[in-house]
Design an enzyme around this catalytic site. Structure first.
Site, PDB file in Angstrom:
ATOM      1  N   GLU A  30      38.360 116.681 -20.150  1.00 32.62           N
ATOM      2  CA  GLU A  30      39.785 117.243 -20.625  1.00 32.62           C
ATOM      3  C   GLU A  30      40.310 116.087 -21.795  1.00 32.62           C
ATOM      4  O   GLU A  30      40.331 115.200 -21.276  1.00 32.62           O
ATOM      5  CB  GLU A  30      40.583 117.587 -19.540  1.00 32.62           C
ATOM      6  CG  GLU A  30      40.038 118.706 -18.811  1.00 32.62           C
ATOM      7  CD  GLU A  30      40.739 119.048 -17.470  1.00 32.62           C
ATOM      8  OE1 GLU A  30      41.762 118.280 -17.104  1.00 32.62           O
ATOM      9  OE2 GLU A  30      40.308 119.902 -16.876  1.00 32.62           O
ATOM     10  N   HIS A  39      44.646 123.042 -18.022  1.00 31.79           N
ATOM     11  CA  HIS A  39      44.900 122.419 -16.613  1.00 31.79           C
ATOM     12  C   HIS A  39      46.107 122.706 -16.059  1.00 31.79           C
ATOM     13  O   HIS A  39      46.771 121.679 -16.008  1.00 31.79           O
ATOM     14  CB  HIS A  39      44.338 121.122 -16.585  1.00 31.79           C
ATOM     15  CG  HIS A  39      43.933 120.509 -15.300  1.00 31.79           C
ATOM     16  ND1 HIS A  39      42.913 119.548 -14.954  1.00 31.79           N
ATOM     17  CD2 HIS A  39      44.539 120.815 -14.111  1.00 31.79           C
ATOM     18  CE1 HIS A  39      43.058 119.131 -13.761  1.00 31.79           C
ATOM     19  NE2 HIS A  39      43.830 119.864 -13.291  1.00 31.79           N
ATOM     20  N   VAL A  40      46.637 123.899 -15.832  1.00 32.10           N
ATOM     21  CA  VAL A  40      48.260 124.112 -15.403  1.00 32.10           C
ATOM     22  C   VAL A  40      48.210 124.842 -14.091  1.00 32.10           C
ATOM     23  O   VAL A  40      49.021 125.361 -13.631  1.00 32.10           O
ATOM     24  CB  VAL A  40      48.676 125.216 -16.447  1.00 32.10           C
ATOM     25  CG1 VAL A  40      49.114 124.347 -17.794  1.00 32.10           C
ATOM     26  CG2 VAL A  40      47.981 126.545 -16.766  1.00 32.10           C
ATOM     27  N   GLY A  74      39.008 124.529 -10.116  1.00 35.68           N
ATOM     28  CA  GLY A  74      38.821 123.083  -9.315  1.00 35.68           C
ATOM     29  C   GLY A  74      38.730 121.820 -10.284  1.00 35.68           C
ATOM     30  O   GLY A  74      39.668 121.225 -10.578  1.00 35.68           O
ATOM     31  N   ARG A  75      37.465 121.827 -10.679  1.00 31.60           N
ATOM     32  CA  ARG A  75      37.322 120.614 -11.520  1.00 31.60           C
ATOM     33  C   ARG A  75      36.418 121.031 -12.439  1.00 31.60           C
ATOM     34  O   ARG A  75      35.406 121.710 -12.143  1.00 31.60           O
ATOM     35  CB  ARG A  75      36.990 119.197 -10.921  1.00 31.60           C
ATOM     36  CG  ARG A  75      37.897 118.416 -10.253  1.00 31.60           C
ATOM     37  CD  ARG A  75      38.935 117.950 -11.307  1.00 31.60           C
ATOM     38  NE  ARG A  75      39.824 117.139 -10.635  1.00 31.60           N
ATOM     39  CZ  ARG A  75      40.918 117.555 -10.274  1.00 31.60           C
ATOM     40  NH1 ARG A  75      41.415 118.853 -10.620  1.00 31.60           N
ATOM     41  NH2 ARG A  75      41.975 116.678  -9.835  1.00 31.60           N
ATOM     42  N   SER A  85      30.684 126.578   1.481  1.00 35.85           N
ATOM     43  CA  SER A  85      31.045 125.126   1.518  1.00 35.85           C
ATOM     44  C   SER A  85      29.935 124.372   2.047  1.00 35.85           C
ATOM     45  O   SER A  85      29.097 125.321   2.457  1.00 35.85           O
ATOM     46  CB  SER A  85      32.532 124.969   2.191  1.00 35.85           C
ATOM     47  OG  SER A  85      32.453 125.643   3.382  1.00 35.85           O
ATOM     48  N   ARG A  86      29.939 123.339   2.526  1.00 35.97           N
ATOM     49  CA  ARG A  86      28.611 122.596   2.922  1.00 35.97           C
ATOM     50  C   ARG A  86      28.818 123.059   4.431  1.00 35.97           C
ATOM     51  O   ARG A  86      27.729 123.106   5.161  1.00 35.97           O
ATOM     52  CB  ARG A  86      28.931 120.824   2.824  1.00 35.97           C
ATOM     53  CG  ARG A  86      28.645 120.708   1.682  1.00 35.97           C
ATOM     54  CD  ARG A  86      29.168 119.015   1.369  1.00 35.97           C
ATOM     55  NE  ARG A  86      30.571 118.673   1.791  1.00 35.97           N
ATOM     56  CZ  ARG A  86      31.250 117.875   1.634  1.00 35.97           C
ATOM     57  NH1 ARG A  86      30.701 116.646   0.875  1.00 35.97           N
ATOM     58  NH2 ARG A  86      32.474 117.839   1.659  1.00 35.97           N
ATOM     59  N   LEU A  91      36.275 126.644   0.143  1.00 35.86           N
ATOM     60  CA  LEU A  91      37.237 127.036   0.977  1.00 35.86           C
ATOM     61  C   LEU A  91      37.986 126.112   1.862  1.00 35.86           C
ATOM     62  O   LEU A  91      38.004 126.144   3.038  1.00 35.86           O
ATOM     63  CB  LEU A  91      36.608 128.364   1.851  1.00 35.86           C
ATOM     64  CG  LEU A  91      37.787 129.201   2.361  1.00 35.86           C
ATOM     65  CD1 LEU A  91      37.931 130.308   1.485  1.00 35.86           C
ATOM     66  CD2 LEU A  91      37.313 129.909   3.835  1.00 35.86           C
TER      67      LEU A  91
HETATM   68  P1  NAP Z   1      40.072 120.731   0.004  1.00 40.38           P
HETATM   69  O1  NAP Z   1      41.181 121.443   1.029  1.00 40.38           O
HETATM   70  O2  NAP Z   1      39.392 119.213   0.359  1.00 40.38           O
HETATM   71  O3  NAP Z   1      38.726 121.746  -0.001  1.00 40.38           O
HETATM   72  C1  NAP Z   1      37.886 121.455  -0.757  1.00 40.38           C
HETATM   73  C2  NAP Z   1      36.566 122.410  -0.370  1.00 40.38           C
HETATM   74  O4  NAP Z   1      35.430 122.197  -1.119  1.00 40.38           O
HETATM   75  C3  NAP Z   1      36.331 122.297   1.092  1.00 40.38           C
HETATM   76  O5  NAP Z   1      36.378 123.427   1.657  1.00 40.38           O
HETATM   77  C4  NAP Z   1      34.927 121.556   1.462  1.00 40.38           C
HETATM   78  O6  NAP Z   1      34.286 121.897   2.200  1.00 40.38           O
HETATM   79  C5  NAP Z   1      34.342 121.916  -0.010  1.00 40.38           C
HETATM   80  N1  NAP Z   1      33.491 121.242  -0.503  1.00 40.38           N
HETATM   81  C6  NAP Z   1      33.610 119.936  -0.819  1.00 40.38           C
HETATM   82  N2  NAP Z   1      32.498 119.284  -1.384  1.00 40.38           N
HETATM   83  C7  NAP Z   1      31.588 120.088  -1.681  1.00 40.38           C
HETATM   84  C8  NAP Z   1      30.092 120.445  -1.867  1.00 40.38           C
HETATM   85  N3  NAP Z   1      29.617 119.162  -2.297  1.00 40.38           N
HETATM   86  N4  NAP Z   1      29.510 121.631  -1.829  1.00 40.38           N
HETATM   87  C9  NAP Z   1      30.080 122.549  -1.531  1.00 40.38           C
HETATM   88  N5  NAP Z   1      31.566 122.583  -0.766  1.00 40.38           N
HETATM   89  C10 NAP Z   1      32.028 121.495  -1.044  1.00 40.38           C
HETATM   90  O7  NAP Z   1      40.620 120.658  -1.174  1.00 40.38           O
HETATM   91  P2  NAP Z   1      41.823 121.301  -1.951  1.00 40.38           P
HETATM   92  O8  NAP Z   1      43.356 121.007  -1.636  1.00 40.38           O
HETATM   93  O9  NAP Z   1      41.610 122.828  -1.789  1.00 40.38           O
HETATM   94  O10 NAP Z   1      41.629 121.245  -3.405  1.00 40.38           O
HETATM   95  C11 NAP Z   1      40.306 121.474  -4.016  1.00 40.38           C
HETATM   96  C12 NAP Z   1      40.281 120.991  -5.545  1.00 40.38           C
HETATM   97  O11 NAP Z   1      41.005 121.594  -6.538  1.00 40.38           O
HETATM   98  C13 NAP Z   1      40.841 119.443  -5.336  1.00 40.38           C
HETATM   99  O12 NAP Z   1      39.967 118.512  -5.184  1.00 40.38           O
HETATM  100  C14 NAP Z   1      41.055 119.330  -6.976  1.00 40.38           C
HETATM  101  O13 NAP Z   1      39.900 119.049  -7.639  1.00 40.38           O
HETATM  102  C15 NAP Z   1      41.216 120.733  -7.404  1.00 40.38           C
HETATM  103  N6  NAP Z   1      42.660 121.134  -8.009  1.00 40.38           N
HETATM  104  C16 NAP Z   1      42.796 121.625  -9.365  1.00 40.38           C
HETATM  105  C17 NAP Z   1      44.115 121.928  -9.564  1.00 40.38           C
HETATM  106  C18 NAP Z   1      44.302 122.471 -10.943  1.00 40.38           C
HETATM  107  O14 NAP Z   1      45.456 122.124 -11.694  1.00 40.38           O
HETATM  108  N7  NAP Z   1      43.574 123.175 -11.418  1.00 40.38           N
HETATM  109  C19 NAP Z   1      45.252 121.728  -8.720  1.00 40.38           C
HETATM  110  C20 NAP Z   1      45.044 121.178  -7.494  1.00 40.38           C
HETATM  111  C21 NAP Z   1      43.514 120.998  -6.997  1.00 40.38           C
HETATM  112  P3  NAP Z   1      33.220 121.196   3.060  1.00 40.38           P
HETATM  113  O15 NAP Z   1      33.652 119.960   3.338  1.00 40.38           O
HETATM  114  O16 NAP Z   1      32.710 122.012   4.378  1.00 40.38           O
HETATM  115  O17 NAP Z   1      31.973 121.335   2.210  1.00 40.38           O
HETATM  116  C1  8YV Z   2      47.365 118.267 -11.595  1.00 45.43           C
HETATM  117  C2  8YV Z   2      45.345 118.652 -10.032  1.00 45.43           C
HETATM  118  O1  8YV Z   2      46.861 118.776 -12.873  1.00 45.43           O
HETATM  119  O2  8YV Z   2      46.108 118.373  -7.995  1.00 45.43           O
HETATM  120  C3  8YV Z   2      45.150 118.120  -8.560  1.00 45.43           C
HETATM  121  O3  8YV Z   2      44.117 117.522  -8.323  1.00 45.43           O
HETATM  122  O4  8YV Z   2      44.219 118.626 -10.573  1.00 45.43           O
HETATM  123  C4  8YV Z   2      46.786 119.073 -10.423  1.00 45.43           C
HETATM  124  O5  8YV Z   2      47.457 119.239  -9.257  1.00 45.43           O
HETATM  125  C5  8YV Z   2      47.168 116.591 -11.730  1.00 45.43           C
HETATM  126  O6  8YV Z   2      46.728 116.146 -10.757  1.00 45.43           O
HETATM  127  C6  8YV Z   2      48.219 116.117 -12.330  1.00 45.43           C
HETATM  128  O7  8YV Z   2      48.100 115.859 -13.594  1.00 45.43           O
END
Ligand code: NAP
Ligand code: 8YV
Length: 319
Positions: A260, A278-279, A230-231, A173-174, A151
């Protein structure tokens, strides 16, 4: 003279051109980092790269003037930010500007999977509506429990959007967040057991690898839905495929994968799975905002040594 910047893989369309207004941009011809380091290694002051693009320590060793690594994207699991920070190199990323769109993608996957939108589209196209009559009923979201693993910024945006569906939202989350009233689970498996849907929006890297394995997927169960924006590495992909194939997990919607752009072949043939390439953040507007923030970080750094959005490991480095 413009500072020299190395533009690596994973940058969005238009980013190298935007960088060229302020920097002398070098791109490794044919991916030849070795040759590039040999020729201009002494000059490179910055790197622009994707957060999932490996950044070898051996390359960093050959860039003595490197000051800043700017990542396109919020996730930066391929960058050893703590090691770079120890060397005095600041790492930036693009948080915040993509939350809304990634959250929309999560909601789109949630609806597509639970209401079988893609399967029903096929049902019409294949003439089955005519031959077999109405498609099977699905389940709605009202009254269901949706669990969010992670979250953070995006997770919170997802929770906000879920408010209109009349479902109960819980999270793991942690650490619990002091600023939200949602129910918190310290134990991911216990949360999955209580949930109808688990949405993962966790960062990648070693700290979260295979966090969602057989125990969590079985706890979600045959009626459960797993969504991942997420990932891909946070779920044990072999276990996910097996759980879906054996009916131990009901359905899945996946925007991210462990390797990927390779997607496990078994998933391709499954009717209860929706797959995206991954969009999550891939709209013109969001990608422009990400590119702008990457460049603004670099400009701010060169103006007064203050990055706008340094990664947590580098926040202490602001002068
Ligand atoms: P963020 O604000 O840092 O949120 C990450 C959350 O994960 C925090 O609530 C953190 O809380 C929790 N967390 C981290 N490590 C953990 C663990 N080991 N166990 C349980 N909870 C954990 O990041 P965000 O901006 O929301 O982005 C999250 C992720 O989404 C990115 O890192 C990226 O990999 C992915 N993403 C994907 C796309 C896509 O295109 N699909 C786009 C953007 C981002 P605690 O620190 O309290 O644990
Ligand atoms: C993008 C993402 O697909 O922000 C991230 O962590 O996974 C996505 O927004 C990527 O970073 C750009 O290819």
């Amino acid at each position: 003279m413009k500072p020299a910047i190395l533009a690596l893989r994973g940058l969005g369309a238009g980013v190298p051109e935007g960088l060229a207004e302020h920097f002398t941009v070098h791109r490794p011809p044919g991916g030849d980092l070795d040759g590039l380091a040999r020729h201009i290694g002494q000059e490179v002051r910055a790197i622009a790269t994707g957060g999932s693009t490996e950044l070898p320590g051996a390359l960093i060793d050959r860039l003595p003037a490197l000051e800043i690594v700017a990542c396109y994207g919020v996730g930066y699991e391929a960058i050893d930010a703590a090691a770079l920070a120890r060397r005095g190199i600041v790492v930036t990323h693009t948080p915040g500007v993509l939350d809304d769109e990634v959250a929309n993608t999560a909601i789109a996957l949630l609806l597509a999977v639970t209401r079988r939108i893609v399967a029903h589209d096929r049902y019409v196209r294949e003439g089955r509506w005519l031959r077999e009559g109405n498609a099977p009923l699905t389940h709605g979201l009202a009254g269901r429990t949706i669990a969010i693993a992670g979250l953070g910024r995006i997770g919170l945006a997802i929770a906000g959007k879920l408010a209109v569906f009349g479902c109960r939202v819980v999270y793991h989350s942690r650490r619990p967040r002091a600023d939200v009233a949602l129910a918190y689970y310290a134990d991911l498996t216990a949360m999955a057991r209580d949930a109808d849907v688990l949405i993962a929006v966790l960062p990648g890297g070693d700290g979260t690898r295979n966090l969602i394995g057989r125990a969590v997927l079985d706890a979600l169960g045959p009626q459960g839905t797993f969504i991942n924006v997420g990932r891909g590495t946070v779920v044990d992909e072999a276990q996910l495929v097996a759980a879906l194939a054996e009916g131990r997990l009901g359905a899945a919607g996946l925007d991210v994968f462990a390797d990927e752009p390779h997607v496990p072949a078994e998933l391709i043939g499954m009717d209860n799975v929706v797959l995206l390439p991954h969009v999550g953040s891939a709209t013109v507007e969001t990608r422009e905002a990400m590119g702008r923030l990457l460049i603004d970080n670099l400009l701010s750094w060169y103006k007064d040594r203050k990055a706008l959005t340094p990664v947590p490991e580098c926040r202490h480095m602001q002068e």
